[in-house]
Design a protein around this motif. Structure first.
Motif, PDB file in Angstrom:
ATOM      1  N   SER A  57      22.383   5.727 -24.403  1.00 37.67           N
ATOM      2  CA  SER A  57      23.180   5.920 -23.215  1.00 37.67           C
ATOM      3  C   SER A  57      22.281   6.190 -22.077  1.00 37.67           C
ATOM      4  O   SER A  57      23.191   6.420 -20.887  1.00 37.67           O
ATOM      5  N   ASN A 249      28.917   5.537 -28.612  1.00 35.53           N
ATOM      6  CA  ASN A 249      28.596   5.911 -27.361  1.00 35.53           C
ATOM      7  C   ASN A 249      27.782   4.711 -26.522  1.00 35.53           C
ATOM      8  O   ASN A 249      27.535   3.622 -27.307  1.00 35.53           O
ATOM      9  N   GLY A 250      27.296   4.809 -25.387  1.00 30.38           N
ATOM     10  CA  GLY A 250      26.611   3.564 -24.611  1.00 30.38           C
ATOM     11  C   GLY A 250      26.363   4.147 -23.159  1.00 30.38           C
ATOM     12  O   GLY A 250      27.052   5.086 -22.635  1.00 30.38           O
ATOM     13  N   PRO A 251      25.547   3.352 -22.371  1.00 29.40           N
ATOM     14  CA  PRO A 251      25.191   3.454 -21.008  1.00 29.40           C
ATOM     15  C   PRO A 251      26.379   2.824 -20.079  1.00 29.40           C
ATOM     16  O   PRO A 251      27.234   2.218 -20.416  1.00 29.40           O
ATOM     17  N   GLY A 252      25.959   3.235 -18.861  1.00 35.04           N
ATOM     18  CA  GLY A 252      26.852   2.491 -17.818  1.00 35.04           C
ATOM     19  C   GLY A 252      28.206   2.894 -17.677  1.00 35.04           C
ATOM     20  O   GLY A 252      28.559   3.867 -17.860  1.00 35.04           O
ATOM     21  N   CYS A 279      32.093   9.536 -26.425  1.00 38.05           N
ATOM     22  CA  CYS A 279      31.731   9.131 -25.387  1.00 38.05           C
ATOM     23  C   CYS A 279      31.880   7.980 -24.457  1.00 38.05           C
ATOM     24  O   CYS A 279      33.121   7.698 -24.071  1.00 38.05           O
ATOM     25  N   LEU A 280      31.029   6.944 -24.610  1.00 41.61           N
ATOM     26  CA  LEU A 280      31.577   5.710 -23.845  1.00 41.61           C
ATOM     27  C   LEU A 280      32.617   5.241 -24.788  1.00 41.61           C
ATOM     28  O   LEU A 280      33.588   4.547 -24.016  1.00 41.61           O
ATOM     29  N   GLN A 283      35.585   6.981 -23.486  1.00 41.13           N
ATOM     30  CA  GLN A 283      36.182   6.533 -22.109  1.00 41.13           C
ATOM     31  C   GLN A 283      36.902   5.219 -22.292  1.00 41.13           C
ATOM     32  O   GLN A 283      37.927   4.804 -21.626  1.00 41.13           O
ATOM     33  N   ASN A 321      26.106  14.044 -22.895  1.00 39.52           N
ATOM     34  CA  ASN A 321      25.455  12.983 -21.946  1.00 39.52           C
ATOM     35  C   ASN A 321      26.173  12.024 -21.337  1.00 39.52           C
ATOM     36  O   ASN A 321      26.640  11.070 -21.972  1.00 39.52           O
ATOM     37  N   HIS A 322      26.850  12.511 -20.329  1.00 42.95           N
ATOM     38  CA  HIS A 322      27.632  11.354 -19.745  1.00 42.95           C
ATOM     39  C   HIS A 322      27.693  11.550 -18.099  1.00 42.95           C
ATOM     40  O   HIS A 322      27.576  12.824 -17.760  1.00 42.95           O
ATOM     41  N   GLY A 323      28.012  10.513 -17.268  1.00 43.50           N
ATOM     42  CA  GLY A 323      28.034  10.627 -15.832  1.00 43.50           C
ATOM     43  C   GLY A 323      29.399  10.253 -15.283  1.00 43.50           C
ATOM     44  O   GLY A 323      29.559  10.017 -14.262  1.00 43.50           O
ATOM     45  N   PHE A 324      30.182   9.764 -16.381  1.00 43.95           N
ATOM     46  CA  PHE A 324      31.522   9.404 -16.041  1.00 43.95           C
ATOM     47  C   PHE A 324      32.636  10.270 -16.871  1.00 43.95           C
ATOM     48  O   PHE A 324      32.302  10.982 -17.744  1.00 43.95           O
ATOM     49  N   HIS A 363      29.072  14.608 -28.290  1.00 41.96           N
ATOM     50  CA  HIS A 363      28.351  13.971 -29.102  1.00 41.96           C
ATOM     51  C   HIS A 363      28.289  14.963 -30.633  1.00 41.96           C
ATOM     52  O   HIS A 363      27.479  15.465 -30.675  1.00 41.96           O
TER      53      HIS A 363
HETATM   54  N1  LIG Z   1      26.959   8.946 -24.023  1.00 45.61           N
HETATM   55  C1  LIG Z   1      27.583   8.133 -23.442  1.00 45.61           C
HETATM   56  O1  LIG Z   1      28.092   7.433 -24.226  1.00 45.61           O
HETATM   57  C2  LIG Z   1      27.608   7.978 -21.921  1.00 45.61           C
HETATM   58  C3  LIG Z   1      28.835   7.238 -21.350  1.00 45.61           C
HETATM   59  C4  LIG Z   1      28.700   6.768 -20.125  1.00 45.61           C
HETATM   60  N2  LIG Z   1      27.775   5.571 -19.910  1.00 45.61           N
HETATM   61  C5  LIG Z   1      28.823   7.909 -19.035  1.00 45.61           C
HETATM   62  O2  LIG Z   1      27.757   8.040 -18.527  1.00 45.61           O
HETATM   63  O3  LIG Z   1      29.746   8.572 -18.837  1.00 45.61           O
END
Ligand SMILES: NC(=O)CC[C@H](N)C(=O)O
Length: 385
Positions: A57, A249-252, A279-280, A283, A321-324, A363
């Protein structure tokens, strides 16, 4: 060593962080030599720097660790959440380069260098964290040069040229290339990770950048896990005849990733499958149900985040761990907000009324972090029973 653009390199500095607005921060380099660009965030966890650096992520990001002692227990092969570090670099206060400080089995600096990632140590991370809060996860270039030669104008230009994470699909870069089966369970003290026999529930886990410990938690809870690449369609997921579908979960930016994830998620919900997202995955479930996501100022990254379960009144200390974030106001009728952050009231969980479909923003696999939320894996298994 925080200075304005144009300031010459202070004596002894072998690393530089250049922000897109021209601010320069100097420190001592470790890990790989060279330059890395990305979005600079901060993580408040007191343990688990190796798990954090290898959490997919963090693709596209550089992590500032607010805990001052990072690196002091070295690294080990058990704690990687994926094969390679995914964060593009790390910033720490403790001087990782001081050999008298280091007694661990595998030096963090060598571990990072072998993986081509840049580290900056000896930084006033408290001040840098306040700067990240003020500026909202700035774009930066970090450089490590043992001779301390930095073209700071070029570094600032590189930071400015970073396209950012907003609107970017990064899951596509970190997902598995091929489907694979996962049957390794959680760490048993003194015995390592064990194969789990006799799993009762067939689960398809869609991999947007899954951490290994999530797959271990699913296996330990009794799931036989088939991991599929991010772009798997509903047809492809359903062809495995799963008892439930897990969204990793995942990035972006979830909005950019949703283009292929949303129709798949809608398809499996329509087919009546239990769905659990983290997480991702949370979302994208919200997007598939008709909600919206938004970029946060400095996000949530740490292992000390209090979350209230609105339906039980219980508070869980969680790993995040998230920015969205999911905009709770955008959730349509029939989608219930189940969890909120006690730091800022942001949405941390949803469920669909009358269906075994739910997700959380944090998480529950806690790698690193407290294990208050493990019950969610049991809830998913109960939904499939
Ligand atoms: N840990 C995640 O899955 C991060 C989800 C998404 N990329 C965010 O930053 O919000």
């Amino acid at each position: 060593m925080i200075a304005d653009a144009g300031t010459s390199t202070p004596p002894g500095a072998t690393a530089c962080i250049a922000l897109a607005d021209g601010t320069l921060v100097f420190g001592r380099g470790f890990g790989a030599e060279g330059v890395a660009v990305g979005e600079l965030c901060f993580n408040t966890a007191m343990t688990g720097y190796q798990e954090i650096m290898t959490d997919p992520s963090y693709a596209g990001q550089i992590v500032t660790f607010t805990f001052p002692h990072v690196g002091n227990v070295g690294t080990n092969p058990e704690d990687d959440e994926t094969t390679d570090p995914v964060a593009r670099g790390m910033v720490v206060k403790w001087d990782v380069t001081d050999p008298s400080n280091w007694r661990a089995a595998d030096h963090l600096s060598e571990w990072l260098a072998r993986r081509g990632r840049v580290g900056v140590s000896g930084v006033d991370t408290r001040r840098l964290t306040r700067l990240i809060r003020d500026k909202g996860m700035p774009h930066v270039a970090i450089a490590h040069d043992p001779q301390g030669r930095f073209d700071t104008d070029a570094l600032v230009a590189a930071a400015r040229a970073f396209p950012g994470i907003d609107g970017t699909d990064l899951a596509i870069e970190v997902t598995c290339p091929q489907p694979y089966r996962w049957d390794e369970g959680r760490w048993a003290w003194g015995e390592g990770h064990q194969r789990v026999e006799g799993a009762r529930h067939k689960v398809v886990a869609v991999d947007y950048g899954a951490k290994r410990n999530i797959l271990r938690c699913l296996a330990s809870a009794g799931c036989d896990v088939m991991v599929l690449p991010a772009t798997a369609t509903a047809e492809c997921v359903l062809a495995h005849d799963p008892d439930g579908v897990f969204l990793s979960n995942g990035p972006g930016d979830p909005a950019a990733t949703g283009t292929y994830a949303v129709p798949m998620i809608q398809g499996v919900i329509e087919a009546g499958k239990p769905v659990f997202g983290i997480c991702l995955g949370h979302q994208m479930l919200a997007l598939a149900l008709g909600g919206r996501t938004m970029k946060m100022n400095h996000g949530h990254h740490g292992a000390n985040h209090p979350v209230k379960h609105l339906e039980t009144g219980k508070v869980e200390i969680t790993s995040m761990n998230h920015g969205f974030a999911v905009d709770a106001a955008s959730l349509p009728a029939g989608v219930v907000e189940t969890h909120v952050s006690l730091f800022d009231g942001s949405n941390c969980g949803i469920r669909v009324e009358g269906r075994p479909v739910f997700s959380v923003q944090y998480h529950p696999e806690a790698s690193p972090g407290p294990q208050d939320s493990y019950y969610l894996f049991e809830r998913f298994v109960a939904a499939m029973a």
